[in-house]
Scaffold this active site. Sequence first.
Site, PDB file in Angstrom:
ATOM      1  CE  LYS A 135      -6.338  -9.638  12.294  1.00  0.00           C
ATOM      2  NZ  LYS A 135      -5.825  -8.862  13.404  1.00  0.00           N
ATOM      3  CG  HIS A 142      -2.212  -0.788   0.941  1.00  0.00           C
ATOM      4  ND1 HIS A 142      -2.259  -2.160   0.999  1.00  0.00           N
ATOM      5  CD2 HIS A 142      -3.458  -0.386   0.582  1.00  0.00           C
ATOM      6  CE1 HIS A 142      -3.479  -2.571   0.698  1.00  0.00           C
ATOM      7  NE2 HIS A 142      -4.232  -1.512   0.449  1.00  0.00           N
TER       8      HIS A 142
END
Lengths: 283, 174
Positions: free
Chosen positions: B102, B37
């Site tokens: 999550k 990222h």
Amino acid sequence: MRRIDVSLITQKVAELFESVNYKLSDDVSKALRNASEKEESALGRRVLSSLCENMDVAENEQIPICQDTGMAVVFLEIGQEVELVGGYIEDAVNEGVRKAYEEGYLRKSVVNDPLERINTKDNTPAIIHERIVKGDKVKITVAPKGFGSENMSRLFMLKPAQGVEGVKDAVLETVKAAGPNACPPFVIGVGIGGDFEKAALMAKHALTREIGSKNEKEEINSLEEELLSSINSLGIGPAGLGGSTTALAVFIETYPTHIAGLPVAVNMCCHVSRHRSAVIGED
Amino acid sequence: MEIKINLPTTKEEIIKLKCGDFVSISGEIYVARDAAHKRLMELIKEGRPLPINLENEAIYYMGPSPARPGRIIGSAGPTTSSRMDFAAPTLLDMGLLVMIGKGKRSPEVHEAIKRNGAVYFAAIGGAGALISKSIESSEIVCYEDLGAEAIRRLTVKDFPVVVAIDSGGRDIYG
């Protein structure tokens, strides 16, 4: 004096890290299986039954229980009547970590420097906590630590007047903030007292205790039970999707402290609470 | 009730999903986590093209353990999504439709999900061995030097997830 070749330490460290990443110790797996029967929420039971199935797949197919096979934490209790030969003990430990993570197909999750961040590709260096103890044995405890839960851990420097209520608030605040991020149901290690780093080390070491074992100090044992019950009333539940199983255990270690302070460290651990020990020098 | 979806899909399909739905994912998804990222965001900042096309795609926040010989992948469960919050709004605005991970997301990610009609799924943290059984193929697309953090393309079949934030912004974590 007992002479121990450090190559034996390499071998034990490697065996322990490999095996604990595929199979949890019996106390933790039993606690998860018990929880899946007692959980009140249907979604929570579904998550817990997946976690039990996950343990079976991991063991049967030799796949790590969790892909985060952790940073390699090693506690060494070295008897003062031991003579270590054949090399430097920390090199031997790191060699064991290297061997386990390479040969065991475990994930290499360590970067060389916190800012430069280049993967060391063998999961070393380990985090090694050595203690000189009485006797002529070496006890090795490995505890690979995942960072989903590590990131949600906290240290509080409370005021003495805040007392036990302050400790309870600190633990509950940490658990609430950890919520779904730290992969509940948790095992929670708490260090109370000492100083800044002693509290954190006690919290980490507390995570290696066996679930179901009682604290030697009666009042601390009651505090553990009270905290576990409060935490399981928070409703966070398995995977943070709601339910009555938010933690499997709360373990507390304490140490004398300074008149001016009340340090409290809370080390969060996910349900993949991995720890395994071996003793070298037992006849 | 379990809803079956095939990825990549369209916005029309995604906006039908509601917070709390059980979804079984099949099809192709990307895998990327922290370091990937960071690289994607650097390219965007410099105005350079990305190594992957995000339009209608899914990113699974995950870094697998190595595959044993003869296996497709090692353990492959979700990592904590909030560490990708710095990049998610930008990627969603560029066409990313699905995120799988999550834990909680930031208010900025909520807004970007609503703005783009996207979805955030939660997989079960710590069930990486079980999830690996839903993975039928895995190949590295780029950034192989990042090891476990390389960008991968997975083919999955019946990968179980829950809708954690739906396109209307409803959040299972409250």
